[in-house]
Design a protein around this motif. Structure first.
Motif, PDB file in Angstrom:
ATOM      1  N   ALA A   1       0.827  -1.207   0.000  1.00  0.00           N
ATOM      2  CA  ALA A   1       0.000   0.000   0.000  1.00  0.00           C
ATOM      3  C   ALA A   1       0.861   1.258   0.000  1.00  0.00           C
ATOM      4  N   CYS A   2       1.982   1.235   0.720  1.00  0.00           N
ATOM      5  CA  CYS A   2       2.890   2.393   0.736  1.00  0.00           C
ATOM      6  C   CYS A   2       3.497   2.626  -0.641  1.00  0.00           C
TER       7      CYS A   2
ATOM      8  N   ILE B   1       2.269   1.700  -3.591  1.00  0.00           N
ATOM      9  CA  ILE B   1       1.220   2.160  -4.506  1.00  0.00           C
ATOM     10  C   ILE B   1       0.856   3.611  -4.196  1.00  0.00           C
ATOM     11  N   GLY B   2       0.697   3.936  -2.928  1.00  0.00           N
ATOM     12  CA  GLY B   2       0.331   5.297  -2.544  1.00  0.00           C
ATOM     13  C   GLY B   2       1.375   6.340  -2.888  1.00  0.00           C
ATOM     14  N   ALA B   3       2.636   5.921  -2.929  1.00  0.00           N
ATOM     15  CA  ALA B   3       3.713   6.873  -3.227  1.00  0.00           C
ATOM     16  C   ALA B   3       3.729   7.314  -4.682  1.00  0.00           C
TER      17      ALA B   3
ATOM     18  N   GLN C   1       0.797   7.242  -6.765  1.00  0.00           N
ATOM     19  CA  GLN C   1      -0.537   7.612  -7.232  1.00  0.00           C
ATOM     20  C   GLN C   1      -0.753   9.115  -7.116  1.00  0.00           C
TER      21      GLN C   1
ATOM     22  N   LEU D   1      -2.226  12.437  -5.770  1.00  0.00           N
ATOM     23  CA  LEU D   1      -2.472  12.808  -4.378  1.00  0.00           C
ATOM     24  C   LEU D   1      -3.959  12.875  -4.062  1.00  0.00           C
TER      25      LEU D   1
ATOM     26  N   VAL E   1      -5.184   9.384  -3.432  1.00  0.00           N
ATOM     27  CA  VAL E   1      -4.692   8.880  -2.145  1.00  0.00           C
ATOM     28  C   VAL E   1      -5.525   9.445  -0.998  1.00  0.00           C
ATOM     29  N   TRP E   2      -5.826  10.745  -1.027  1.00  0.00           N
ATOM     30  CA  TRP E   2      -6.638  11.353   0.029  1.00  0.00           C
ATOM     31  C   TRP E   2      -8.053  10.796   0.027  1.00  0.00           C
TER      32      TRP E   2
ATOM     33  N   LEU F   1      -9.047   7.795  -1.020  1.00  0.00           N
ATOM     34  CA  LEU F   1      -9.007   6.437  -0.480  1.00  0.00           C
ATOM     35  C   LEU F   1      -8.792   6.448   1.030  1.00  0.00           C
ATOM     36  N   SER F   2      -7.942   7.356   1.493  1.00  0.00           N
ATOM     37  CA  SER F   2      -7.710   7.467   2.934  1.00  0.00           C
ATOM     38  C   SER F   2      -9.001   7.833   3.663  1.00  0.00           C
TER      39      SER F   2
END
Length: 108
Positions: free
Chosen positions: A66-67, A69-71, A73, A75, A78-79, A81-82
């Motif tokens: 996940a880290c 992929i999130g790095a 994608q 922004l 990412v927000w 999904l968070s």
């Protein structure tokens, strides 16, 4: 137009120059690193509780994936999904509250 950390960085740099940009950059990096460590420890502890034998290993692999992929994608994604996953945490918490409602006694 600027938004987020770029806006804060521009505001600090108008008052403090290059130091403002460096300060905000380091602050955001340290906050992100501390947040990753905190979520990692909290999640691994929960995974180990749920599955003492394999939980920790599986969680670490999923967390690292996940880290990564999130790095890379966008922004905004990412927000979003968070926010989605933090909102979905309400369901297991509500199930736990309903299950434990008989153990809560009103004050005397």
């Amino acid at each position: 137009t600027l938004e987020g950390a770029a806006l804060v960085m521009a505001a600090f740099s108008t008052r403090f120059g290059a130091f403002g940009r460096i300060f905000i950059t380091l602050s955001v990096m340290l906050f992100a690193f501390a947040t990753l460590i905190g979520w990692s420890v909290c999640g691994e502890s929960a995974a180990r509780y749920l599955s003492p034998r394999w939980g920790s290993c599986v969680y670490r692999i999923c967390f690292l994936f996940a880290c990564m992929i999130g790095a890379v994608q966008d922004l905004t994604l990412v927000w979003q999904l968070s926010d989605l996953f933090n909102g979905l945490m309400a369901f297991p918490n509500l199930i736990g509250l309903i299950g434990l409602r008989r153990h809560v006694h009103p004050p005397a």
